[in-house]
Write an enzyme that holds these catalytic residues in place. Structure first.
Site, short mmCIF file in Angstrom:
data_model
loop_
_atom_site.label_atom_id
_atom_site.label_comp_id
_atom_site.label_asym_id
_atom_site.label_seq_id
_atom_site.Cartn_x
_atom_site.Cartn_y
_atom_site.Cartn_z
N HIS A 234 58.25 71.18 38.56
CA HIS A 234 59.18 70.98 37.45
C HIS A 234 58.49 70.57 36.16
O HIS A 234 59.13 70.15 35.21
CB HIS A 234 60.29 69.97 37.81
CG HIS A 234 61.05 70.39 39.02
ND1 HIS A 234 61.81 71.53 39.05
CD2 HIS A 234 61.11 69.87 40.26
CE1 HIS A 234 62.32 71.66 40.26
NE2 HIS A 234 61.91 70.69 41.01
N ARG A 296 67.41 67.21 22.43
CA ARG A 296 66.20 66.76 21.71
C ARG A 296 65.41 68.00 21.29
O ARG A 296 65.72 69.11 21.74
CB ARG A 296 65.34 65.91 22.64
CG ARG A 296 64.80 66.71 23.81
CD ARG A 296 63.94 65.92 24.78
NE ARG A 296 63.34 66.80 25.76
CZ ARG A 296 63.91 67.09 26.95
NH1 ARG A 296 65.08 66.61 27.25
NH2 ARG A 296 63.30 67.91 27.80
C1 MV4 Z 1 68.77 75.64 40.13
C2 MV4 Z 1 67.93 76.64 40.67
C3 MV4 Z 1 68.52 77.65 41.45
N1 MV4 Z 1 69.87 77.64 41.66
N2 MV4 Z 1 70.09 75.67 40.35
C4 MV4 Z 1 65.28 72.78 38.53
C5 MV4 Z 1 65.43 71.54 37.71
C6 MV4 Z 1 66.52 71.85 36.77
N3 MV4 Z 1 65.96 72.44 35.55
C7 MV4 Z 1 67.37 72.85 37.47
N4 MV4 Z 1 66.52 73.51 38.40
C8 MV4 Z 1 66.95 74.55 39.14
N5 MV4 Z 1 68.26 74.64 39.37
C9 MV4 Z 1 70.63 76.65 41.11
N6 MV4 Z 1 71.95 76.64 41.32
C10 MV4 Z 1 66.54 76.58 40.39
C11 MV4 Z 1 66.07 75.52 39.63
C12 MV4 Z 1 64.65 75.45 39.37
C13 MV4 Z 1 63.79 75.14 40.40
C14 MV4 Z 1 64.31 74.86 41.65
C15 MV4 Z 1 63.43 74.54 42.65
C16 MV4 Z 1 62.06 74.50 42.43
C17 MV4 Z 1 61.56 74.76 41.20
C18 MV4 Z 1 62.43 75.06 40.15
C19 MV4 Z 1 61.94 75.29 38.86
C20 MV4 Z 1 62.82 75.58 37.83
C21 MV4 Z 1 64.19 75.67 38.09
#
Ligand code: MV4
Length: 643
Positions: A234, A296
């Site tokens: 992240h 921000r």
């Molecule tokens: C998600 C997703 C897939 N499906 N929600 C990661 C933190 C925040 N920015 C929201 N994130 C995500 N939400 C749904 N419904 C994928 C991500 C995601 C992510 C998820 C797991 C591992 C790495 C990730 C990197 C960016 C976004």
């Protein structure tokens, strides 16, 4: 327009804001902690006020001290940068109560976007697509389990008060739900003091595409999208604008959704509406959903500035000072493509362990914009994020911009600390990335190949030894004996291996080196030393450290034979803190048998958690620290019984 503003931040963003403010004729006030007294943002400001100790809680998070500094210096407004207090509504209210202007959104807009569930309700009402799921008040585990069943697996459990992946759990099947729920609630409680969660359908092959918006409190425009899918845990690594594969239809749909989101909450200033996009079947206008809104200016804003020609900080100052939106939507367009790579002091092969150290050398190529908060001679502080710089490039097409990024990374020179340059270079050269095939798991999938360490060749060792022996600029008659060439020798440590190198200096333009059992001839012509006709890499030295600027930077250590004995490995009986930090947890107990690699403690440092592992099998003799302890680098935490 303001005559003076205070920047309530540090590092590159403080420097970046000061640069625009200065170009607008606005005087700037810096605030700084005890650890930042000599830092770049302090020297760039017109005035500077010390606000407390190195820990953020004692300085950059002390809103009252910051407001006091603004009042005492006659600043009319405060720019928060990002992080620290930039999304703290109470700070916004305190700033306004003190008669100052907060350069950013209202406290109410921040609050509305602060909780994911409430934010999603607002977005649904504004006609912004949100991920199918459950975000109700009923947090009974059985109710949540039923909601997950109705959504259909896989689902994501997310902390309502969370962001950036904290408190998030992917659940592939019903049997795993309850344990994942408990774990997510625990982490949410620890991290945010709020255990509430929401549940979403997991979007396959997710891409993180966000829309830059700008509002004046009633109307808003969008400045197109950024793709931030290249992330590790992240943390964004390389961002770009526009998003590869984006269609005009989808761009318009996402941009308008971002504008609706901003106008729905009366947003003022720069903001980012973050969407998760289904990348499994290409980008489709019905395949993006609201994730969260970041109230921000974001780290990655420069890529938007480079493709639109807009200075977003200038817009922030102008709108905060009372101007209307500086442009209408039809005035905005995309020119070319931009990338930003985040250059960090971190030891990538050691699991991206944050590094510290004094930057003995820091040089960026002209083809890049380098937004940096440090200069050569500065030390990367263990108290804050170890970002050295953002390396930002623009090109007429994505291919040109990516070629520029690759070249910029090769030509960036950092001496005095390890960096993630080689990792960034590997990403920029990644075949899938070059084709625009990006998704949030790309780094995870290919991590092994992306973190391969460069191998020092004989030419690199000769370059380092030449620097170490001061044989680069050899005076015509320096040290020659009448009968035989000058002979010198040096020992260099490279990745814990010691390499003996010696040289016969034939004359001022020819040297015969012996390294790794090979004979290497170095010849000087047109002012450059060459090996096999190729100019040897540039080098820099600091104390016993030699940096060779090739393969993204190679670091050698000159071994002083006198203290060879002292350079044997450390005491494997003791697990020490690798840097200053807070002991988050201790798992070891006296008398416990442990195996090599067992996790004995967790240290929180530089905004990350580091697991401290047993270096060998053994029995715990003594636990020397407890959760909650603030420890210095090198502090003994756990001692194993003698082997
Ligand atoms: C998600 C997703 C897939 N499906 N929600 C990661 C933190 C925040 N920015 C929201 N994130 C995500 N939400 C749904 N419904 C994928 C991500 C995601 C992510 C998820 C797991 C591992 C790495 C990730 C990197 C960016 C976004």
């Amino acid at each position: 327009m303001f005559s003076k503003i205070l920047i309530a931040n540090r590092g590159e963003i403080a420097c970046r804001v000061m640069e625009t403010a200065g170009s607008m004729g606005v005087a700037t006030v810096a605030v700084y902690s005890g650890a930042d007294a000599q830092s770049k943002h302090v020297t760039l400001a017109d005035e500077a006020v010390r606000i407390g100790g190195p820990a953020p809680a004692d300085s950059y998070l002390k809103g009252d001290e910051i407001i006091r500094a603004a009042l005492s210096t006659g600043a009319q407004a405060i720019h928060p940068g990002y992080g620290f207090l930039s999304e703290n509504p109470d700070f916004v209210e305190a700033v306004e109560a003190a008669g100052l202007i907060f350069i950013g959104p209202s406290a109410s807009a921040i609050r509305k976007m602060g909780l994911k569930d409430a934010a999603k309700v607002l977005m649904e009402e504004a006609g912004v697509p949100v991920v199918p799921g459950y975000h109700g008040a009923n947090q009974d585990p059985e109710h949540l389990f039923g909601a997950a069943d109705a959504i259909g697996y896989p689902v994501l459990i997310k902390a309502v008060a969370g962001g950036g992946g904290k408190g998030m759990r992917l659940v592939e099947r019903p049997d795993d739900f309850m344990e994942a729920l408990k774990s997510a609630q625990g982490e949410a409680t620890t991290a945010f003091g709020n255990p509430d969660v929401l549940i979403e359908k997991y979007i396959q092959k997710p891409r993180h595409i966000e829309v830059q918006i700008f509002g004046d409190g009633s109307q808003a425009v969008h400045l197109f999208e950024r793709d931030c899918s290249l992330q590790r845990r992240h943390q964004k690594v390389i961002e770009e604008a526009p998003a590869p594969g984006m269609t005009e239809e989808m761009r318009a749909a996402m941009g308008q959704a971002g504008v609706r989101a901003a106008e729905a909450i009366g947003y003022k200033g720069a903001g980012t509406v973050e969407f998760i996009v289904d990348g499994s079947k290409g980008l489709r206008p019905d395949g993006f959903w609201f994730m969260e809104m970041n109230t921000r200016l974001q780290v990655e804003h420069p890529v938007t500035e480079l493709i639109t020609g807009v200075d977003l900080v200038e817009w922030q100052l102008r709108v905060a000072a009372g101007e209307n939106l500086p442009a209408a939507q039809e005035d905005l367009s995309i020119t070319g493509h931009a990338f930003e790579a985040r250059l960090y002091a971190e030891d990538v092969p050691k699991g991206f362990l944050p590094a510290t150290g004094t930057l003995t050398h820091l040089q960026f190529p002209k083809i890049a914009r380098a937004d940096s908060g440090v200069r050569a001679g500065d030390t990367i502080s263990p108290w804050y994020d170890p970002m050295i710089s953002k390396v930002i490039v623009h090109g007429s097409t994505r291919e040109v911009a990516l070629s520029r990024l690759s070249r910029a990374l090769v030509e960036t020179q950092v001496g005095g600390t390890v960096t993630n340059l080689a990792f960034l270079g590997a990403l920029a050269a990644h075949e899938g990335f070059a084709k625009g095939e990006v998704d949030t798991d790309l780094i995870g999938r290919d991590l092994e190949t992306l973190v391969l360490e460069p191998v020092a060749a004989p030419r690199h060792k000769v370059a380092a030894a030449m620097q170490a022996l001061d044989l680069i600029d050899v005076a015509p008659d320096a040290g020659f004996t009448l009968w035989a060439p000058l002979h010198r020798a040096v020992e260099l440590k490279w990745q814990d291996e010691i390499c003996a190198i010696d040289v016969q200096v034939e004359d001022q333009n020819r040297q015969t080196w012996t390294v790794d059992g090979q004979s290497v001839i170095a010849e000087k012509s047109q002012g450059d030393w060459r090996i096999d006709g190729v100019v040897i890499p540039e080098t820099a030295t600091s104390g016993s450290q030699i940096s060779v600027f090739d393969l993204y930077g190679l670091m050698f250590e000159v071994v002083d034979p006198l203290d060879r004995a002292g350079s044997a490995g450390g005491d494997s009986n003791v697990v020490e803190a690798p840097m200053p930090g807070l002991v988050k947890a201790v798992f070891a107990e006296a008398g416990q048998a442990v195996a090599e690699g067992d996790r004995l403690a967790i240290l929180e440092a530089m905004k990350m958690e580091h697991a401290l592992l047993a270096a060998r099998d053994g029995v715990v003799a003594e636990v020397l620290a407890a959760a909650g302890d603030q420890v210095e680098a090198g502090a003994a935490l756990v001692r194993l019984e003698e082997e």
